[in-house]
Design an enzyme around this catalytic site. Structure first.
Site, PDB file in Angstrom:
ATOM      1  CB  CYS A  78      67.575  29.576  54.469  1.00  0.00           C
ATOM      2  SG  CYS A  78      67.688  29.532  56.263  1.00  0.00           S
ATOM      3  CG  HIS A 173      66.301  25.096  53.547  1.00  0.00           C
ATOM      4  ND1 HIS A 173      67.448  25.715  53.110  1.00  0.00           N
ATOM      5  CD2 HIS A 173      66.169  25.419  54.851  1.00  0.00           C
ATOM      6  CE1 HIS A 173      68.003  26.373  54.109  1.00  0.00           C
ATOM      7  NE2 HIS A 173      67.239  26.220  55.183  1.00  0.00           N
ATOM      8  CD  GLU A 175      67.636  24.565  49.654  1.00  0.00           C
ATOM      9  OE1 GLU A 175      66.586  25.117  49.266  1.00  0.00           O
ATOM     10  OE2 GLU A 175      68.312  24.988  50.614  1.00  0.00           O
TER      11      GLU A 175
END
Lengths: 193, 284
Positions: A78, A173, A175
């Site tokens: 991002c 994302h 993560e």
């Protein structure tokens, strides 16, 4: 394997735990001295204008740019993707990027928070485990892809995961999901260098 | 996904702004988001009267002026104000005790909204009740508009201290904790397992200097809100940038010292222990 996470602002902790779970020794990077001995670096999600500003203030922009130019592997998600791109189409005046991957990106191209979405992605080269659940939050779009860049996944024909040599970038994302396949893919790159 | 945006704001500074010009100053200084409102809390405190949601045209001007996320405040329990803010496309709604509450018993049911909410809390029970109603971010309340950090510290210590105590409780004690906190036992059990709130914990209400930001970050806040502290200081652009830098490098005293030099006057402020109107007491 010693991997840094740029820890000026953003979801640093999620990247650090995904990397640690995948076997890396993780270092938070806030100052130039923290770059020493790194095998790779992750640029997390966050606000790209804020992170850019803090990179300059910390005197970290030039030394990190130098390491990236020498070929240090990098993984940006991002805001991290925006910072690694060669071109920011609608950047904040004075906002610089590292030019580590030959793409042009537009910030918040998918809209504001209300237009944030989740998608199930078919990703090339991350091994078994089925589609990748991807979370897009005020996500940037890749509007131009250079000839040396491989597009590993797209949403309705728009590239969202790209790779050029040791640099991997995602508009979403990874993560924030439990799936660490992309972090492991990145660590394989670091190991191969 | 709603929590995701809150995660992206971590380590940053959210600044109160009253017009497009202030919003640009905040963005240039490195704010991760701005809170659009007509009057900063210290002015609300001074002026009195009923404090309501801001004029939509003013919020839209700020949304047009900056590319960072824009938040706006709705009154506690005022679901219609929240619906209006959602229709404007704001990125976050703050169901805030700084405005005059619309409901003396209920907060907004935040689950039906697509826009994420942040809510204030003075203790862990309040935080968990807000999370059970759908809040995607908690901010410790402090005492808004005072420029005095003591209440922010008290609330942050209360929330994080109880979190640590729950981490050492046995399974039977968790039911007693749920009763004491007036919070769902499932959430209390989740805290015991993970050792953290299920949403990010930010700090608000009284932060006025870079050292204040460093203090609350060291106590365990994940980011800070600065309301009156920036645009009531003598040099807002410098104060804003200094607080941003101190929030990032909160453990590095040399950097906090560097950014604190020659900043000019911080907001004058009020001793939060002596103010008559305690905004933090609003919320149930």
């Amino acid at each position: 394997m010693k991997v840094g996470v740029l820890a000026l602002q953003g979801d640093v902790a999620e990247h650090a735990s995904a990397l640690a779970d995948s076997g890396a020794h993780v270092v938070e990077v806030r100052l130039p001295g923290h770059l020493a001995g790194l095998d790779g670096i992750v640029l997390p999600g966050g606000e790209s204008t804020t992170i850019s500003k803090l990179l300059e203030l910390a005197g970290l922009f030039e030394p990190l740019a130098e390491r990236l130019a020498e070929g240090m592997p990098a993984f940006g998600t991002c805001a991290g993707m925006i910072l690694l791109a060669t071109e920011i189409v609608d950047g904040h005046p004075g906002q610089r990027s590292f030019g580590a991957i030959d793409i042009g990106v537009r910030r918040n191209a998918f809209g504001r928070q209300r237009q944030s979405f989740e998608a199930s992605l078919e990703v090339d080269g991350v091994g078994p485990g089925g589609p990748f659940d991807a979370v897009f939050i005020r996500a940037p779009a890749v509007e131009r892809v250079g000839p040396a860049v491989a597009v590993l996944a797209d949403v309705d024909g728009r590239p969202v995961l790209c790779r050029q040599g040791p640099v991997l970038v995602a508009a979403f994302h990874p993560e924030l999901s439990e799936d660490t396949r992309l972090h492991r893919l990145f660590l394989d790159t670091c190991e191969g260098m | 996904m709603k929590r995701g945006l809150a995660e992206m704001l971590r380590g940053g500074v959210v600044m109160d702004v009253v017009d497009a010009e202030q919003a640009k100053v905040a963005e240039d200084a490195g704010a991760v988001a701005v809170m659009a409102l007509e009057r900063v809390p210290s002015d609300i405190r001074r002026d009195g009267g009923v404090a309501r949601m801001s004029d939509p045209s003013m919020i839209e001007e700020i949304m047009a002026a900056v590319t960072i996320p824009v938040m706006a405040k709705a009154r506690i329990g005022h679901l219609a104000e929240a619906q209006v803010l959602e229709s404007l496309g704001v990125d976050f709604i703050d169901e805030s005790e700084v405005l005059t509450p619309a409901d003396q018993a209920h907060h907004i049911d935040k689950w039906p909204f697509t826009v994420p909410f942040v809510c204030g809390a003075t203790n862990l029970g309040e935080a968990l009740r807000r999370i059970s109603e759908g809040a995607a971010m908690i901010r410790s309340k402090g005492e808004a508009g005072t420029g005095d950090v003591q209440e922010a510290v008290r609330h942050l210590r209360s929330i994080l201290g109880d979190l640590r105590r729950i981490g050492t409780a046995d399974s039977a004690e968790l039911y007693a904790w749920a009763k004491q906190l007036q919070a769902p036992v499932q959430l209390v059990q989740e805290l015991a397992e993970t050792g953290r709130l299920p949403v990010p914990l930010f700090c608000a209400g009284g932060i006025a200097t870079p050292a204040d930001a460093s203090l609350v970050m060291q106590l365990g806040a994940e980011a800070v809100f600065v309301g009156s502290g920036i645009f009531k200081s003598s040099d807002p652009a410098r104060m804003a940038a200094a607080i941003v830098e101190a929030t990032t490098h909160f453990r590095d005293a040399a950097i906090v010292a560097k950014v604190s030099r020659g900043l000019g006057a911080a907001m004058r402020g009020l001793d939060a222990a002596t103010v008559e109107l305690k905004l933090a007491e609003r919320g149930w």
